[in-house]
Design an enzyme around this catalytic site. Structure first.
Site, PDB file in Angstrom:
ATOM      1  N   TYR A   1      24.561  47.742  56.888  1.00  0.00           N
ATOM      2  CA  TYR A   1      23.803  48.999  56.757  1.00  0.00           C
ATOM      3  C   TYR A   1      24.528  50.135  57.483  1.00  0.00           C
ATOM      4  CZ  TYR A   1      20.154  52.455  57.871  1.00  0.00           C
ATOM      5  OH  TYR A   1      19.449  53.620  58.039  1.00  0.00           O
TER       6      TYR A   1
ATOM      7  N   ASP B   1      17.222  55.910  39.920  1.00  0.00           N
ATOM      8  CA  ASP B   1      17.662  54.909  40.893  1.00  0.00           C
ATOM      9  C   ASP B   1      19.008  55.351  41.454  1.00  0.00           C
ATOM     10  OD1 ASP B   1      18.865  52.398  41.948  1.00  0.00           O
ATOM     11  OD2 ASP B   1      17.074  51.484  41.076  1.00  0.00           O
TER      12      ASP B   1
ATOM     13  N   HIS C   1      12.870  56.641  64.283  1.00  0.00           N
ATOM     14  CA  HIS C   1      11.604  57.378  64.322  1.00  0.00           C
ATOM     15  C   HIS C   1      10.548  56.554  63.600  1.00  0.00           C
ATOM     16  CE1 HIS C   1      14.342  58.942  61.252  1.00  0.00           C
ATOM     17  NE2 HIS C   1      13.276  58.961  60.448  1.00  0.00           N
TER      18      HIS C   1
ATOM     19  N   LYS D   1      26.137  53.548  55.925  1.00  0.00           N
ATOM     20  CA  LYS D   1      25.729  54.900  56.365  1.00  0.00           C
ATOM     21  C   LYS D   1      26.940  55.718  56.805  1.00  0.00           C
ATOM     22  CE  LYS D   1      21.220  55.280  55.851  1.00  0.00           C
ATOM     23  NZ  LYS D   1      20.597  56.311  55.011  1.00  0.00           N
TER      24      LYS D   1
ATOM     25  N   SER E   1      22.360  58.010  60.124  1.00  0.00           N
ATOM     26  CA  SER E   1      21.599  57.195  61.085  1.00  0.00           C
ATOM     27  C   SER E   1      22.362  56.942  62.379  1.00  0.00           C
ATOM     28  CB  SER E   1      21.281  55.853  60.420  1.00  0.00           C
ATOM     29  OG  SER E   1      20.894  54.907  61.379  1.00  0.00           O
TER      30      SER E   1
ATOM     31  N   GLU F   1      22.417  54.259  63.701  1.00  0.00           N
ATOM     32  CA  GLU F   1      23.006  52.922  63.544  1.00  0.00           C
ATOM     33  C   GLU F   1      24.520  53.026  63.328  1.00  0.00           C
ATOM     34  OE1 GLU F   1      22.442  48.654  63.185  1.00  0.00           O
ATOM     35  OE2 GLU F   1      21.193  50.256  63.951  1.00  0.00           O
TER      36      GLU F   1
ATOM     37  N   ALA G   1      17.204  54.485  50.394  1.00  0.00           N
ATOM     38  CA  ALA G   1      18.191  53.543  50.952  1.00  0.00           C
ATOM     39  C   ALA G   1      17.559  52.166  51.073  1.00  0.00           C
ATOM     40  CB  ALA G   1      18.636  53.996  52.343  1.00  0.00           C
TER      41      ALA G   1
ATOM     42  N   GLY H   1      13.535  58.329  47.924  1.00  0.00           N
ATOM     43  CA  GLY H   1      12.883  57.589  49.007  1.00  0.00           C
ATOM     44  C   GLY H   1      11.494  58.129  49.299  1.00  0.00           C
TER      45      GLY H   1
ATOM     46  N   GLN I   1       8.589  55.794  54.552  1.00  0.00           N
ATOM     47  CA  GLN I   1       7.946  56.506  55.671  1.00  0.00           C
ATOM     48  C   GLN I   1       8.315  57.997  55.692  1.00  0.00           C
ATOM     49  OE1 GLN I   1       7.780  55.753  60.365  1.00  0.00           O
ATOM     50  NE2 GLN I   1       9.792  56.482  59.761  1.00  0.00           N
TER      51      GLN I   1
HETATM   52  P1  NAP Z   1      11.987  53.339  54.173  1.00  0.00           P
HETATM   53  O1  NAP Z   1      10.572  53.522  54.598  1.00  0.00           O
HETATM   54  O2  NAP Z   1      12.580  51.978  54.164  1.00  0.00           O
HETATM   55  O3  NAP Z   1      12.133  53.964  52.700  1.00  0.00           O
HETATM   56  C1  NAP Z   1      13.267  53.738  51.909  1.00  0.00           C
HETATM   57  C2  NAP Z   1      13.049  54.369  50.552  1.00  0.00           C
HETATM   58  O4  NAP Z   1      14.231  54.169  49.743  1.00  0.00           O
HETATM   59  C3  NAP Z   1      11.874  53.783  49.752  1.00  0.00           C
HETATM   60  O5  NAP Z   1      11.157  54.844  49.179  1.00  0.00           O
HETATM   61  C4  NAP Z   1      12.569  52.979  48.662  1.00  0.00           C
HETATM   62  O6  NAP Z   1      11.825  52.912  47.458  1.00  0.00           O
HETATM   63  C5  NAP Z   1      13.811  53.831  48.432  1.00  0.00           C
HETATM   64  N1  NAP Z   1      14.874  53.095  47.728  1.00  0.00           N
HETATM   65  C6  NAP Z   1      15.333  51.849  47.978  1.00  0.00           C
HETATM   66  N2  NAP Z   1      16.279  51.508  47.080  1.00  0.00           N
HETATM   67  C7  NAP Z   1      16.418  52.557  46.230  1.00  0.00           C
HETATM   68  C8  NAP Z   1      17.210  52.816  45.086  1.00  0.00           C
HETATM   69  N3  NAP Z   1      18.070  51.888  44.606  1.00  0.00           N
HETATM   70  N4  NAP Z   1      17.095  54.000  44.457  1.00  0.00           N
HETATM   71  C9  NAP Z   1      16.208  54.931  44.911  1.00  0.00           C
HETATM   72  N5  NAP Z   1      15.427  54.750  45.987  1.00  0.00           N
HETATM   73  C10 NAP Z   1      15.515  53.582  46.646  1.00  0.00           C
HETATM   74  O7  NAP Z   1      12.961  54.267  55.052  1.00  0.00           O
HETATM   75  P2  NAP Z   1      12.584  55.499  56.025  1.00  0.00           P
HETATM   76  O8  NAP Z   1      12.303  54.958  57.369  1.00  0.00           O
HETATM   77  O9  NAP Z   1      11.619  56.383  55.341  1.00  0.00           O
HETATM   78  O10 NAP Z   1      14.006  56.205  56.137  1.00  0.00           O
HETATM   79  C11 NAP Z   1      14.396  57.221  55.215  1.00  0.00           C
HETATM   80  C12 NAP Z   1      15.913  57.360  55.238  1.00  0.00           C
HETATM   81  O11 NAP Z   1      16.351  57.680  56.558  1.00  0.00           O
HETATM   82  C13 NAP Z   1      16.671  56.095  54.870  1.00  0.00           C
HETATM   83  O12 NAP Z   1      17.850  56.482  54.211  1.00  0.00           O
HETATM   84  C14 NAP Z   1      17.022  55.466  56.205  1.00  0.00           C
HETATM   85  O13 NAP Z   1      18.161  54.659  56.086  1.00  0.00           O
HETATM   86  C15 NAP Z   1      17.283  56.713  57.032  1.00  0.00           C
HETATM   87  N6  NAP Z   1      17.036  56.615  58.472  1.00  0.00           N
HETATM   88  C16 NAP Z   1      15.836  56.166  58.936  1.00  0.00           C
HETATM   89  C17 NAP Z   1      15.606  56.120  60.311  1.00  0.00           C
HETATM   90  C18 NAP Z   1      14.282  55.668  60.847  1.00  0.00           C
HETATM   91  O14 NAP Z   1      14.215  55.393  62.062  1.00  0.00           O
HETATM   92  N7  NAP Z   1      13.227  55.613  60.048  1.00  0.00           N
HETATM   93  C19 NAP Z   1      16.603  56.555  61.189  1.00  0.00           C
HETATM   94  C20 NAP Z   1      17.803  57.020  60.674  1.00  0.00           C
HETATM   95  C21 NAP Z   1      18.013  57.071  59.300  1.00  0.00           C
HETATM   96  P3  NAP Z   1      10.824  51.671  47.104  1.00  0.00           P
HETATM   97  O15 NAP Z   1      10.345  51.124  48.413  1.00  0.00           O
HETATM   98  O16 NAP Z   1       9.765  52.324  46.304  1.00  0.00           O
HETATM   99  O17 NAP Z   1      11.630  50.690  46.372  1.00  0.00           O
HETATM  100  O1  G4F Z   2      12.930  48.119  64.186  1.00  0.00           O
HETATM  101  P1  G4F Z   2      14.277  47.649  63.818  1.00  0.00           P
HETATM  102  O2  G4F Z   2      14.383  46.731  62.658  1.00  0.00           O
HETATM  103  O3  G4F Z   2      15.151  48.968  63.639  1.00  0.00           O
HETATM  104  P2  G4F Z   2      16.736  49.243  63.700  1.00  0.00           P
HETATM  105  O4  G4F Z   2      17.518  48.013  63.436  1.00  0.00           O
HETATM  106  O5  G4F Z   2      17.011  49.968  64.974  1.00  0.00           O
HETATM  107  O6  G4F Z   2      16.934  50.219  62.447  1.00  0.00           O
HETATM  108  C1  G4F Z   2      16.053  51.312  62.219  1.00  0.00           C
HETATM  109  O7  G4F Z   2      16.558  52.440  62.895  1.00  0.00           O
HETATM  110  C2  G4F Z   2      17.839  52.913  62.405  1.00  0.00           C
HETATM  111  C3  G4F Z   2      18.226  54.120  63.273  1.00  0.00           C
HETATM  112  O8  G4F Z   2      18.991  53.682  64.369  1.00  0.00           O
HETATM  113  C4  G4F Z   2      17.674  53.279  60.963  1.00  0.00           C
HETATM  114  F1  G4F Z   2      18.840  53.805  60.498  1.00  0.00           F
HETATM  115  C5  G4F Z   2      17.276  52.048  60.165  1.00  0.00           C
HETATM  116  O9  G4F Z   2      17.097  52.395  58.798  1.00  0.00           O
HETATM  117  C6  G4F Z   2      15.950  51.520  60.715  1.00  0.00           C
HETATM  118  O10 G4F Z   2      14.950  52.476  60.440  1.00  0.00           O
HETATM  119  O11 G4F Z   2      14.947  46.907  65.076  1.00  0.00           O
HETATM  120  C7  G4F Z   2      15.022  47.522  66.344  1.00  0.00           C
HETATM  121  C8  G4F Z   2      15.484  46.501  67.368  1.00  0.00           C
HETATM  122  C9  G4F Z   2      16.740  45.728  66.969  1.00  0.00           C
HETATM  123  O12 G4F Z   2      17.588  45.634  68.076  1.00  0.00           O
HETATM  124  C10 G4F Z   2      16.237  44.337  66.604  1.00  0.00           C
HETATM  125  O13 G4F Z   2      17.168  43.281  66.819  1.00  0.00           O
HETATM  126  O14 G4F Z   2      14.463  45.523  67.530  1.00  0.00           O
HETATM  127  C11 G4F Z   2      15.066  44.232  67.579  1.00  0.00           C
HETATM  128  N1  G4F Z   2      14.075  43.238  67.192  1.00  0.00           N
HETATM  129  C12 G4F Z   2      13.658  42.198  68.003  1.00  0.00           C
HETATM  130  N2  G4F Z   2      12.777  41.455  67.343  1.00  0.00           N
HETATM  131  C13 G4F Z   2      13.445  43.124  66.026  1.00  0.00           C
HETATM  132  C14 G4F Z   2      12.610  41.997  66.109  1.00  0.00           C
HETATM  133  N3  G4F Z   2      13.499  43.901  64.914  1.00  0.00           N
HETATM  134  C15 G4F Z   2      12.706  43.551  63.870  1.00  0.00           C
HETATM  135  N4  G4F Z   2      12.736  44.337  62.762  1.00  0.00           N
HETATM  136  N5  G4F Z   2      11.900  42.451  63.908  1.00  0.00           N
HETATM  137  C16 G4F Z   2      11.803  41.626  65.011  1.00  0.00           C
HETATM  138  O15 G4F Z   2      11.073  40.634  65.021  1.00  0.00           O
END
Ligand code: NAP
Ligand code: G4F
Length: 327
Positions: A151, A56, A181, A155, A127, A129, A80, A8, A12
């Site tokens: 999702y 992958d 975050h 997780k 997560s 989630e 992911a 990943g 971000q």
């Molecule tokens: P992100 O920006 O969506 O990045 C996801 C990464 O996963 C990308 O680099 C993508 O690669 C890679 N990926 C997708 N499919 C893959 C595969 N089949 N094999 C290998 N790599 C693959 O996510 P993020 O926000 O950085 O989050 C990082 C991790 O933390 C994720 O597991 C996410 O579920 C988890 N998480 C995020 C949050 C949050 O708020 N950001 C909170 C809790 C947990 P390409 O785009 O290059 O295809």
């Molecule tokens: O920004 P979101 O898409 O993030 P969500 O669903 O909370 O998931 C993110 O945080 C998780 C940690 O709890 C990670 F595990 C996951 O990978 C990801 O990074 O949506 C946040 C909220 C939701 O309730 C959604 O229904 O915003 C609401 N929302 C309202 N309008 C929207 C929109 N979300 C998106 N993406 N786009 C809209 O137009």
């Protein structure tokens, strides 16, 4: 020089983590998926110190090959399908990458790790989630899971597998239960970045409306740059364990809108924001708020960026980005 393999890396968190580990003197390898992945050139332009490995999470042998090639001390499994909305329409793919992908990485580490003198340490990106329809407020490491999306279910599978491999085979595997975050590197599909980029475009006269889904959801939003430090801290402990990483505050989406529109000097967000059925989800996570006291106590971790500073950081960044694009 310690060596880290990050899956990943183009996402971000992968970018923030690579930047942080570089300051700690790590040699950094990033697993990159796909043929001629368009994100790689920009990644290497910004972080020339990253070494790319192809693989992958759906391909076990590619993970084994990557581990044999890199011989990492630490693996950060951040790869992911991470967009919750997409997991409803591509549930099988999400389960394969986000769920089974964790099992494949654990198995690969068990296999290759056995060939190494020093065991590989693994971080799994769990997560908030997983809590879904929350059973208690705030959520801790002990709170029961009730995921509300494919999702979230994937997780939960990855989380339990990580704990199981630690307990069954003694793997040094930690699961970080991270709450939302964000930051300037957030994908445009997520609500915070959708808002900050739209605010910037409205300010510059490039867009007139912003259409969203459910505005009543509440999230515990922190800054990604703070959260990747917690990932690293988990792998530096004497014993592997799981930790909640959160700010302990929850905010409605309307509060994010309020601050973002104010920051750009646009006044009342209600003049610009509408709702569209396509952005509502079949099941919603209404409220998330985490209790990170275990991480604060045992890891010495604390968030540095608060909610207003996070919103401002994102809006200011997008004002710059959109102004440059418009030239
Ligand atoms: P992100 O920006 O969506 O990045 C996801 C990464 O996963 C990308 O680099 C993508 O690669 C890679 N990926 C997708 N499919 C893959 C595969 N089949 N094999 C290998 N790599 C693959 O996510 P993020 O926000 O950085 O989050 C990082 C991790 O933390 C994720 O597991 C996410 O579920 C988890 N998480 C995020 C949050 C949050 O708020 N950001 C909170 C809790 C947990 P390409 O785009 O290059 O295809
Ligand atoms: O920004 P979101 O898409 O993030 P969500 O669903 O909370 O998931 C993110 O945080 C998780 C940690 O709890 C990670 F595990 C996951 O990978 C990801 O990074 O949506 C946040 C909220 C939701 O309730 C959604 O229904 O915003 C609401 N929302 C309202 N309008 C929207 C929109 N979300 C998106 N993406 N786009 C809209 O137009």
């Amino acid at each position: 020089m310690p060596r880290a393999l990050i899956t990943g890396i183009t996402g971000q968190d992968g970018q923030h983590l690579a930047e942080f580990l570089h300051t700690k003197g790590y040699e950094i390898y990033g697993l990159v998926k796909g043929q001629n992945n368009p994100k790689v050139a920009a990644l290497l332009a910004e972080f020339p110190f990253i070494k790319v490995v192809h693989g992958d999470l759906t391909d076990f042998s590619s993970l084994v090959a990557a581990l044999r090639q890199v011989e990492p001390d630490e693996v950060y499994n951040l790869g992911a399908i991470s967009f919750v909305a997409m997991s409803f329409t591509q549930a099988e793919l999400t389960s394969n990458v986000t769920g089974l992908g964790v099992l494949r990485m654990l198995e690969a580490i068990r296999l290759v790790g056995g060939e190494k003198k020093n065991p590989i340490r693994m971080y799994q990106a769990s997560s908030s989630e997983m809590y879904g329809k929350v059973r208690e407020i705030p959520q801790t490491e002990m709170t029961a899971f009730h995921p509300r999306s494919p999702y979230g279910v994937a997780k939960v599978f990855g989380h339990h597998m990580t704990v199981n491999y630690r307990e069954s085979y003694g793997l040094f595997a930690c699961s970080g239960i991270l709450f939302n975050h964000e930051g300037p590197r957030r994908g445009y599909e997520f609500v915070t970045r959708k808002i900050s980029s739209s605010v910037a475009r409205i300010k510059l006269g490039l867009q007139d409306k912003l259409l969203l889904g459910n505005l009543a959801a509440k999230r515990d939003w922190g800054y990604a740059g703070d959260y990747v430090k917690a990932m690293w801290l988990m792998l530096q402990q004497p014993i592997a364990d799981d930790f909640v990483i959160a700010t302990g505050e929850t905010h409605e989406i309307t509060e994010f809108l309020e601050l973002a529109f104010q920051c750009a000097g646009l006044g009342d967000w209600r003049n610009f924001v509408g709702q569209d059925a396509q952005y509502f989800r079949p099941a919603e996570v209404d409220l998330l708020v985490g209790d990170a006291s275990k991480a604060e106590r045992q890891l010495g971790w604390k968030r540095e960026v608060d909610f207003p500073a996070l919103v401002e950081m994102m809006v200011r960044h997008d004002l710059d980005v959109e102004a440059k694009r418009a030239k």
